[in-house]
Design a protein around this motif. Structure first.
Motif, mmCIF file in Angstrom:
data_model
loop_
_atom_site.group_PDB
_atom_site.id
_atom_site.type_symbol
_atom_site.label_atom_id
_atom_site.label_comp_id
_atom_site.label_asym_id
_atom_site.label_seq_id
_atom_site.Cartn_x
_atom_site.Cartn_y
_atom_site.Cartn_z
ATOM 1 N N THR A 76 21.362 4.156 24.080
ATOM 2 C CA THR A 76 20.667 4.518 25.230
ATOM 3 C C THR A 76 21.844 3.906 26.383
ATOM 4 O OG1 THR A 76 19.418 2.726 25.856
ATOM 5 C CG2 THR A 76 18.355 4.465 24.837
ATOM 6 N N GLY A 77 22.748 2.997 25.962
ATOM 7 C CA GLY A 77 23.671 2.544 26.755
ATOM 8 C C GLY A 77 24.578 1.469 26.240
ATOM 9 N N GLY A 78 25.513 0.919 26.964
ATOM 10 C CA GLY A 78 26.570 0.085 26.208
ATOM 11 C C GLY A 78 27.550 0.827 25.794
ATOM 12 N N ILE A 79 28.326 0.023 24.653
ATOM 13 C CA ILE A 79 29.493 0.495 23.835
ATOM 14 C C ILE A 79 29.241 -0.039 22.670
ATOM 15 C CG2 ILE A 79 32.094 0.429 23.598
ATOM 16 C CD1 ILE A 79 32.443 -0.291 26.607
ATOM 17 N N VAL A 80 29.160 0.696 21.629
ATOM 18 C CA VAL A 80 29.082 0.649 20.277
ATOM 19 C C VAL A 80 30.271 1.140 19.472
ATOM 20 C CG1 VAL A 80 27.470 0.998 18.233
ATOM 21 C CG2 VAL A 80 26.463 0.922 20.581
ATOM 22 N N ILE A 81 30.927 0.280 18.755
ATOM 23 C CA ILE A 81 32.123 0.528 18.025
ATOM 24 C C ILE A 81 31.816 0.319 16.698
ATOM 25 C CG2 ILE A 81 34.521 0.012 17.821
ATOM 26 C CD1 ILE A 81 34.408 -1.158 20.661
ATOM 27 N N VAL A 82 32.086 1.183 15.697
ATOM 28 C CA VAL A 82 31.401 0.845 14.360
ATOM 29 C C VAL A 82 32.278 1.615 13.134
ATOM 30 C CG1 VAL A 82 29.674 2.833 14.618
ATOM 31 C CG2 VAL A 82 29.539 1.249 12.642
ATOM 32 N N ALA A 83 32.973 0.924 12.415
ATOM 33 C CA ALA A 83 33.390 1.184 11.267
ATOM 34 C C ALA A 83 32.892 0.952 9.779
ATOM 35 C CB ALA A 83 34.959 0.900 11.113
ATOM 36 N N GLY A 84 32.579 1.733 8.977
ATOM 37 C CA GLY A 84 31.921 1.586 7.690
ATOM 38 C C GLY A 84 31.982 2.958 6.841
ATOM 39 N N SER A 85 31.154 2.615 5.762
ATOM 40 C CA SER A 85 31.158 3.858 4.859
ATOM 41 C C SER A 85 29.346 3.898 4.209
ATOM 42 C CB SER A 85 31.805 3.550 3.745
ATOM 43 O OG SER A 85 31.873 4.525 2.619
ATOM 44 N N SER A 97 21.428 8.920 23.884
ATOM 45 C CA SER A 97 21.024 9.553 25.286
ATOM 46 C C SER A 97 21.919 8.614 26.678
ATOM 47 C CB SER A 97 19.592 9.340 25.669
ATOM 48 O OG SER A 97 19.293 7.892 25.687
ATOM 49 N N GLY A 98 22.833 7.791 26.239
ATOM 50 C CA GLY A 98 23.708 7.034 27.070
ATOM 51 C C GLY A 98 24.563 6.172 26.279
ATOM 52 N N GLY A 99 25.497 5.592 27.008
ATOM 53 C CA GLY A 99 26.602 4.633 26.609
ATOM 54 C C GLY A 99 27.692 5.422 25.976
ATOM 55 N N THR A 100 28.696 4.717 25.399
ATOM 56 C CA THR A 100 29.713 5.129 24.512
ATOM 57 C C THR A 100 29.533 4.803 23.025
ATOM 58 O OG1 THR A 100 31.149 5.126 26.553
ATOM 59 C CG2 THR A 100 32.179 5.256 24.552
ATOM 60 N N THR A 101 29.906 5.669 22.289
ATOM 61 C CA THR A 101 29.766 5.610 20.848
ATOM 62 C C THR A 101 31.035 5.924 20.064
ATOM 63 O OG1 THR A 101 27.387 5.742 20.676
ATOM 64 C CG2 THR A 101 28.341 5.531 18.550
ATOM 65 N N ILE A 102 31.569 4.980 19.364
ATOM 66 C CA ILE A 102 33.000 5.078 18.781
ATOM 67 C C ILE A 102 32.959 4.724 17.183
ATOM 68 C CG2 ILE A 102 35.484 4.759 18.836
ATOM 69 C CD1 ILE A 102 34.886 3.685 21.769
#
Length: 249
Positions: A76-85, A97-102
């Protein structure tokens, strides 16, 4: 546990700066954040995992199946940066519904950038994800309220290269450099619109502006200048009247 953060009930990140590294030499081991309900409402969270980066699960569904176990990932908010498999894996549902997801997933199938068994609703915020060409990868649900794109490339976007999308006026929609070579992309942002012409480029260069992402300069580039020199125009298309645009090139 082999997880960076684990709960049998729920995990919530409300703020601050959180770095999670769950790396193992053993195949199938190393989950970044795992719980039946995972919620991000604020802060900056950077997750790197050798297995699933974010894993919403009750632990009752076998790998490779499509059964919805009712687990949930909420951003819903914040910045989420995720790398995985897989980078993001929900045995149930995903709602953004919000934030930035990379997100960067693996190069090789069957693992994916975003893997979900239930519903994937893109209702706000910004999402950019790159992953493999797995035949299990799906678009976000058409009941999403925000316009999104599911792009399927027959050739790799190299880890040293960029995905760039702009509208007919040349306004930048997204510029993204993946951590790994990838094929398929999920993208959505409040700036996307229906019945609008877009261009998709691979390659090119970028100067100035801001960067949000992980190590090795993979992530999201904004507010700078993109140059098409050396880039390949992969697709020009007009978005549909609905919220999900699936394009292959």
């Amino acid at each position: 546990t082999d997880d960076g953060i684990h709960s049998d009930v729920s995990v919530t990140v409300n703020g601050g700066n959180t770095t999670v590294s769950a790396i193992s030499a053993t195949q199938g081991v190393g989950e970044g954040v795992e719980a039946p309900t995972i919620t991000f409402t604020g802060g900056v969270t950077n997750i790197t995992a050798s297995n699933d980066g974010i894993n919403a699960t009750y632990g009752t569904v076998s790998g490779g199946t499509e059964s919805n176990d009712g687990s949930n990932l909420f951003i819903t908010g914040g910045i989420v940066i995720v790398a995985g498999s897989d980078a993001i894996d929900s045995n149930g549902n995903i709602t953004i519904s919000g934030g930035t997801t990379i997100v960067t997933g693996p190069t090789q199938q069957p693992e994916e950038g975003i893997d979900f068994n239930g519903n994937f609703l893109m209702n706000g915020g910004t999402l950019i994800s790159g992953g493999s060409n797995s035949n299990m990868t799906k678009a976000m649900n058409t009941t999403s309220t925000q316009v999104g794109m599911y792009l399927k490339s027959g050739s790799q976007l190299a880890a040293t290269s960029m995905l760039h999308i702009e509208n007919a006026a040349g306004t930048e929609m997204v510029t993204f450099k993946p951590k790994n070579a990838v094929y398929y992309f999920h993208f959505s942002s409040p700036g996307l619109a229906t019945n609008t012409s877009y261009k998709v480029y691979f390659g090119g260069s970028y100067t100035g502006g801001s960067f949000v992402g992980g190590a090795t300069a993979w992530g999201l580039y904004t507010s700078g200048t993109y140059y098409t020199t050396g880039a390949t125009l992969k697709k020009t298309f007009t978005s549909v009247a609905g919220t999900v645009n699936t394009q292959s090139f």
